[in-house]
Design a protein around this motif. Structure first.
Motif, PDB file in Angstrom:
ATOM      1  N   GLU A  79       0.847  -1.186   0.000  1.00  0.00           N
ATOM      2  CA  GLU A  79       0.000   0.000   0.000  1.00  0.00           C
ATOM      3  C   GLU A  79       0.888   1.244   0.000  1.00  0.00           C
ATOM      4  O   GLU A  79       1.969   1.247   0.583  1.00  0.00           O
ATOM      5  N   TRP A  80       0.420   2.287  -0.666  1.00  0.00           N
ATOM      6  CA  TRP A  80       1.199   3.518  -0.781  1.00  0.00           C
ATOM      7  C   TRP A  80       1.545   4.076   0.598  1.00  0.00           C
ATOM      8  O   TRP A  80       2.631   4.597   0.821  1.00  0.00           O
ATOM      9  N   SER A  81       0.645   3.920   1.563  1.00  0.00           N
ATOM     10  CA  SER A  81       0.903   4.418   2.919  1.00  0.00           C
ATOM     11  C   SER A  81       2.019   3.638   3.617  1.00  0.00           C
ATOM     12  O   SER A  81       2.544   4.096   4.635  1.00  0.00           O
ATOM     13  N   ASP A  82       2.404   2.486   3.093  1.00  0.00           N
ATOM     14  CA  ASP A  82       3.473   1.679   3.673  1.00  0.00           C
ATOM     15  C   ASP A  82       4.848   2.013   3.105  1.00  0.00           C
ATOM     16  O   ASP A  82       5.842   1.419   3.510  1.00  0.00           O
ATOM     17  N   VAL A  83       4.919   2.948   2.172  1.00  0.00           N
ATOM     18  CA  VAL A  83       6.206   3.350   1.602  1.00  0.00           C
ATOM     19  C   VAL A  83       6.899   4.283   2.599  1.00  0.00           C
ATOM     20  O   VAL A  83       6.387   5.345   2.933  1.00  0.00           O
ATOM     21  N   ALA A  84       8.068   3.841   3.067  1.00  0.00           N
ATOM     22  CA  ALA A  84       8.832   4.650   4.029  1.00  0.00           C
ATOM     23  C   ALA A  84       9.700   5.666   3.312  1.00  0.00           C
ATOM     24  O   ALA A  84       9.813   6.812   3.741  1.00  0.00           O
ATOM     25  N   SER A  85      10.335   5.247   2.213  1.00  0.00           N
ATOM     26  CA  SER A  85      11.183   6.175   1.467  1.00  0.00           C
ATOM     27  C   SER A  85      11.364   5.698   0.037  1.00  0.00           C
ATOM     28  O   SER A  85      11.257   4.512  -0.258  1.00  0.00           O
ATOM     29  N   ILE A  86      11.626   6.670  -0.814  1.00  0.00           N
ATOM     30  CA  ILE A  86      11.930   6.391  -2.218  1.00  0.00           C
ATOM     31  C   ILE A  86      13.314   6.958  -2.473  1.00  0.00           C
ATOM     32  O   ILE A  86      13.521   8.165  -2.386  1.00  0.00           O
ATOM     33  N   GLU A  87      14.241   6.071  -2.718  1.00  0.00           N
ATOM     34  CA  GLU A  87      15.627   6.441  -3.002  1.00  0.00           C
ATOM     35  C   GLU A  87      15.977   5.807  -4.340  1.00  0.00           C
ATOM     36  O   GLU A  87      16.656   4.796  -4.384  1.00  0.00           O
ATOM     37  N   ARG A  88      15.461   6.368  -5.421  1.00  0.00           N
ATOM     38  CA  ARG A  88      15.588   5.755  -6.740  1.00  0.00           C
ATOM     39  C   ARG A  88      16.960   5.175  -6.966  1.00  0.00           C
ATOM     40  O   ARG A  88      17.922   5.835  -6.675  1.00  0.00           O
TER      41      ARG A  88
END
Length: 108
Positions: A79-88
């Motif tokens: 779920e989108w709310s479970d994304v802690a960080s985006i470090e491409r």
């Protein structure tokens, strides 16, 4: 799309191969609908879901629905709310892999 997803323990969940959206009805007549991003589908297979075989209404030809549903059992939805960080090109989740829903069981 294509980013590698890792759970909170650093274990790889898979690559993002599809995004899950929820349709929000228009507020007034004439307004376009909105779509909210609610999840990332991770794993190896996505084509069956995109064609409507996994959660949609596609029913044939005969072997395809069963094949695509079987393949979708391995895909997971974060779920989108479970994304802690985006470090491409990495996405880190707040949950463990075992806590994620299987694609076939996820109901937006």
């Amino acid at each position: 799309m294509g980013c590698r997803v890792f759970d909170r323990d650093g274990r790889e969940v898979g690559h993002v191969h599809d995004l899950v959206f929820r349709r929000i009805p228009p507020r007034r007549d004439g307004d376009p609908p909105r779509f909210d991003l609610i999840g990332l589908e991770c794993g190896k297979q996505a084509i069956g879901d995109r064609l409507g075989y996994v959660r949609g209404t596609m029913a044939g030809p005969w072997p395809l629905p069963g094949l695509f549903r079987w393949l979708a059992r391995r895909s997971l939805v974060a779920e989108w709310s479970d994304v802690a960080s985006i470090e491409r090109p990495r996405i880190i989740l707040r949950k463990r892999r075992e806590e994620l829903a299987h694609s076939i069981d996820f109901i937006p």
